[in-house]
Write an enzyme that holds these catalytic residues in place. Structure first.
Site, PDB file in Angstrom:
ATOM      1  N   ASP A  50       0.837  -1.206   0.000  1.00 44.78           N
ATOM      2  CA  ASP A  50       0.000   0.000   0.000  1.00 44.78           C
ATOM      3  C   ASP A  50       0.875   1.261   0.000  1.00 44.78           C
ATOM      4  OD1 ASP A  50       0.846  -0.154   2.621  1.00 44.78           O
ATOM      5  OD2 ASP A  50      -1.158   0.016   3.516  1.00 44.78           O
ATOM      6  N   SER A  51       2.204   1.062  -0.026  1.00 42.99           N
ATOM      7  CA  SER A  51       3.118   2.188  -0.288  1.00 42.99           C
ATOM      8  C   SER A  51       2.794   2.832  -1.628  1.00 42.99           C
ATOM      9  CB  SER A  51       4.576   1.715  -0.269  1.00 42.99           C
ATOM     10  OG  SER A  51       4.753   0.581  -1.097  1.00 42.99           O
ATOM     11  N   ASP A  89      -0.977  -6.068   0.270  1.00 39.72           N
ATOM     12  CA  ASP A  89      -1.387  -5.471   1.549  1.00 39.72           C
ATOM     13  C   ASP A  89      -2.896  -5.344   1.643  1.00 39.72           C
ATOM     14  OD1 ASP A  89       0.814  -4.835   3.196  1.00 39.72           O
ATOM     15  OD2 ASP A  89       1.361  -3.148   1.896  1.00 39.72           O
ATOM     16  N   LYS A 118      -1.003  -9.351   3.457  1.00 38.40           N
ATOM     17  CA  LYS A 118      -0.211  -8.834   4.590  1.00 38.40           C
ATOM     18  C   LYS A 118      -1.060  -7.851   5.374  1.00 38.40           C
ATOM     19  CE  LYS A 118       3.455  -5.884   3.968  1.00 38.40           C
ATOM     20  NZ  LYS A 118       3.046  -4.659   4.670  1.00 38.40           N
ATOM     21  N   GLU A 120      -0.914  -5.197   8.975  1.00 38.52           N
ATOM     22  CA  GLU A 120      -0.058  -4.593   9.989  1.00 38.52           C
ATOM     23  C   GLU A 120      -0.588  -4.856  11.395  1.00 38.52           C
ATOM     24  OE1 GLU A 120       0.587  -0.423   9.209  1.00 38.52           O
ATOM     25  OE2 GLU A 120       1.210  -0.791   7.148  1.00 38.52           O
ATOM     26  N   GLU A 185       9.771  -3.911  10.054  1.00 41.89           N
ATOM     27  CA  GLU A 185      10.168  -2.634   9.441  1.00 41.89           C
ATOM     28  C   GLU A 185      10.785  -1.694  10.473  1.00 41.89           C
ATOM     29  OE1 GLU A 185       7.190  -0.792   6.969  1.00 41.89           O
ATOM     30  OE2 GLU A 185       8.402   1.018   6.690  1.00 41.89           O
TER      31      GLU A 185
HETATM   32  O1  KIV Z   1       3.604  -1.082   1.556  1.00 45.81           O
HETATM   33  C1  KIV Z   1       4.778  -1.475   1.473  1.00 45.81           C
HETATM   34  O2  KIV Z   1       5.472  -1.262   0.482  1.00 45.81           O
HETATM   35  C2  KIV Z   1       5.323  -2.223   2.600  1.00 45.81           C
HETATM   36  C3  KIV Z   1       6.811  -2.423   2.631  1.00 45.81           C
HETATM   37  C4  KIV Z   1       7.457  -1.168   3.045  1.00 45.81           C
HETATM   38  C5  KIV Z   1       7.200  -3.578   3.462  1.00 45.81           C
HETATM   39  O3  KIV Z   1       4.617  -2.616   3.471  1.00 45.81           O
END
Ligand code: KIV
Length: 267
Positions: A50-51, A89, A118, A120, A185
């Site tokens: 989600d970056s 994510d 994934k 958090e 992280e």
């Molecule tokens: O969203 C993302 O790119 C991430 C990485 C920084 C691990 O969660």
């Protein structure tokens, strides 16, 4: 377009890498072109992170990213890979209850065709519910970008002994509840080393030192083309490369040969 048909890696392959002491190389991707380059370089895992909210959409954080955004970008990435394992994510607030999490993870897996999701934090109730439905889950501890409004800054987590112990406890609880992979992280390298040694599941580090079982970077940080200042833990692999493909390949080799991250990229 798929150049050659080959079987994607499975979770069992990634777990065997940990057992055999082979480092796991991971990168983010959000579209088919980067996905194909990353796949062809032999990178083991692609994370549709989600970056993308910051790197692709230009937001100040990952919070505005929607499930529809994640499905769309996962589809783009999945169409172009042949071998890499794909994780996506679950975006902010899409897993606030176990039922929401299961519905949204199912959509990412069915229409986004990702192999794992994934999420958090250490919500073990939601994690156990997903695992019971057959959804593979990657945990994410340390710096949690979706919690930025509580944190205030993107800074190293777990520097104090009590914070470090909480992260260790959370990591063990996630594994116990069925997580099959963990991203750590921005934590001190010594803490990541302890957690990687204690856990049987692979631990993938970003700003977490050399002793994790694998490494991940945001592809735009590796190429030094992020709209924001690159984080200290990132390295510009394009600086000495002849092309983007060469930069990705250099990163892959550096991870496999334990040459990245150096002390300068660690805390
Ligand atoms: O969203 C993302 O790119 C991430 C990485 C920084 C691990 O969660």
């Amino acid at each position: 377009m798929k150049p050659t048909e080959s079987k994607p890696l499975s979770l069992a392959d990634l777990q065997a890498m940990k057992r055999n002491g082979e480092k796991i190389s991971c990168l983010t991707a959000y579209d088919a072109s980067f996905s194909a380059l990353i796949d062809q370089a032999g990178i083991d895992v692609i994370l549709v992170g989600d970056s993308l909210g910051m790197t692709v959409q230009g937001h100040a954080s990952t919070l505005p990213v929607t499930l529809q955004d994640m499905v769309y970008h996962s589809q783009c990435v999945a169409r172009a890979r042949t071998r890499s394992f794909i994780i996506a994510d679950l975006p902010f607030m899409s897993y606030a209850t176990p039922l929401m999490a299961a519905k949204n993870a199912a959509q990412l897996m069915r229409t986004g065709t990702v192999q794992m999701i994934k999420m958090e934090g250490a919500n073990t109730e939601t994690l156990r519910f997903l695992v019971a439905q057959g959804i593979p889950v990657c945990g994410h501890l340390g710096l949690l970008p979706q919690h930025i409004n509580q944190l205030g800054h993107y800074t190293v987590q777990g520097k104090q002994a009590d914070e470090a112990q909480n992260i260790i406890n959370d990591a063990l609880a996630l594994q116990q509840s069925g997580a099959q992979l963990l991203v750590l992280e921005c934590v001190p390298a010594s803490l990541a080393k302890t957690i990687s040694a204690q856990l049987t599941i692979p631990v993938i580090g970003i700003g977490a030192g050399i002793d994790c079982d694998g490494q991940i970077l945001v592809i735009y940080d590796l190429l030094n083309i992020s709209p924001n200042k690159p984080p200290r833990f990132a390295k510009n692999f394009l600086a000495e490369a002849t092309s983007i493909a060469d930069a990705i390949s250099r990163y892959h080799q550096a991870v496999k040969q334990c040459q990245f991250p150096a002390l300068a990229h660690s805390f």
